[in-house]
Scaffold this motif. Structure first.
Motif, short mmCIF file in Angstrom:
data_model
loop_
_atom_site.label_atom_id
_atom_site.label_comp_id
_atom_site.label_asym_id
_atom_site.label_seq_id
_atom_site.Cartn_x
_atom_site.Cartn_y
_atom_site.Cartn_z
N ASN A 1 48.53 -24.74 -31.90
CA ASN A 1 49.06 -25.29 -30.66
C ASN A 1 49.86 -24.21 -29.93
N GLU A 2 50.49 -24.57 -28.84
CA GLU A 2 51.26 -23.64 -28.03
C GLU A 2 52.62 -23.31 -28.65
N MET B 1 50.71 -18.99 -30.96
CA MET B 1 50.12 -18.16 -29.91
C MET B 1 50.79 -16.79 -30.03
N TYR C 1 55.41 -16.07 -31.18
CA TYR C 1 55.96 -14.95 -30.41
C TYR C 1 57.12 -14.32 -31.17
N LEU D 1 49.42 -10.24 -24.96
CA LEU D 1 48.13 -10.89 -25.21
C LEU D 1 47.18 -9.96 -25.97
N LEU E 1 45.75 -11.82 -29.38
CA LEU E 1 44.42 -12.40 -29.51
C LEU E 1 43.70 -11.98 -30.80
N LEU F 1 45.29 -13.97 -33.64
CA LEU F 1 44.85 -15.37 -33.63
C LEU F 1 43.43 -15.49 -34.17
#
Length: 323
Positions: A54-55, A281, A59, A307, A311, A314
């Motif tokens: 999920n969001e 994320m 970070y 990002l 990515l 993830l």
């Protein structure tokens, strides 16, 4: 797309869900699909998904030179609350004490000024230790919120990060919307305010609402409009181990810690299907990046460099989990 390009055998299905309405509680987004089509969140064998990503989490935070990646395993509960005040309408040129606008303003001010005591949950204790903020926890455990706030201010220079960390330590009550009166020369007979209440795991939400009613007294009535519980997913789950490994492989100078966010997400809907949901994320952020201050702010954005870092991380986690 990266999973498809990589190829290979997969032992689990991968479900991609893009849903709306999360900012309004998710009733017409994830909540709708969970209630009406729970099969969409199940694999070919009919069992609910083993985990959801999920969001928000993943970070990095930097405090005192320590870069820590946060794995979101929990989130606070939500009680969106309405205050209602009533009074006697009249002409503005003849003031009287039964003014709904004044009663509502006083009720909001009393709620905003009420101190919420600190309480340390297990996930937050681990995060603060990873950030080197053990002194803050010690003062909260001792019941000294004033010295705890001073210790937090001394160690964390970013004021928005400081507010976020402080909100992880207590229930919060935030007035955000106020309506009273429609014409400058008319004393209003009613008024409403909308209050954003966020609760820690273990807080009795009904008891907190009763306490709020006691604080405002006869100035207003307190009514819950929407209540969603806090959530905590297992921090020792296999997918969490994969997150930790992927992050440390990508950034060997960092550490990783579980985290509870102060916000709410669609995890609350997925919890009704017993799907453990994790915020992941991954973003590597410079210490100077005001990441949290960009949430719901002007020019909301994420650095492109973050990002580019996140990515592949993830992809690695998802690929290994389903292979």
């Amino acid at each position: 797309l990266a999973l498809h390009r990589f190829g290979g055998q997969r032992t689990r299905d991968v479900i991609f869900a893009a849903v709306a309405d999360e900012e309004a509680g998710g009733a017409f987004g994830a909540g709708h699909w969970v209630d009406q089509r729970p099969d969409l969140f199940s694999g070919a064998d009919g069992r609910p998904a083993a985990a959801a990503l999920n969001e928000v989490g993943g970070y990095s935070m930097t405090v005192g030179g320590r870069r820590v990646y946060t794995l979101q395993v929990g989130e606070k509960g939500i009680v969106w609350t309405r205050l209602r005040s009533t009074g006697t309408p009249g002409h503005g040129s003849m003031p009287h004490p039964d003014n709904a606008a004044v009663k509502l303003a006083e009720a909001v001010a009393f709620l905003a000024a009420a101190k919420r005591p600190g309480r340390v949950t297990p996930v937050v204790r681990d995060l603060f230790a990873a950030l080197g903020l053990e002194a803050v926890i010690q003062w909260i455990d001792a019941g000294d919120d004033v010295t705890a706030a001073q210790a937090l201010e001394a160690e964390v220079s970013d004021p928005v990060l400081r507010r976020s960390l402080d909100a992880m330590l207590r229930d919060t009550i935030t007035p955000n919307v106020i309506h009273a009166g429609k014409k400058v020369n008319v004393i209003p007979g009613s008024g409403e305010a909308e209050i954003d209440v966020r609760t820690l795991p273990g807080t009795d939400q009904e008891a907190l609402l009763a306490e709020m009613q006691q604080i405002v007294g006869s100035r207003a009535t307190v009514e819950a409009v929407m209540a969603l519980p806090p959530l905590v997913a297992p921090a020792d789950a296999p997918i969490v181990g994969l997150m930790r490994e992927a992050l440390l492989a990508a950034d060997t100078e960092a550490s990783v810690s579980p985290m509870m966010i102060t916000m709410g997400t669609d995890a609350k809907a997925l919890a009704r299907l017993d799907i453990p949901t994790y915020g992941f994320m991954p973003l590597r952020l410079d210490a100077e990046t005001p990441f949290l201050s960009l949430f719901h702010a002007h020019d909301e954005r994420v650095p492109v460099s973050a990002l580019r870092f996140g990515l592949p991380v993830l992809h690695e986690v998802v690929r290994r989990f389903v292979s």
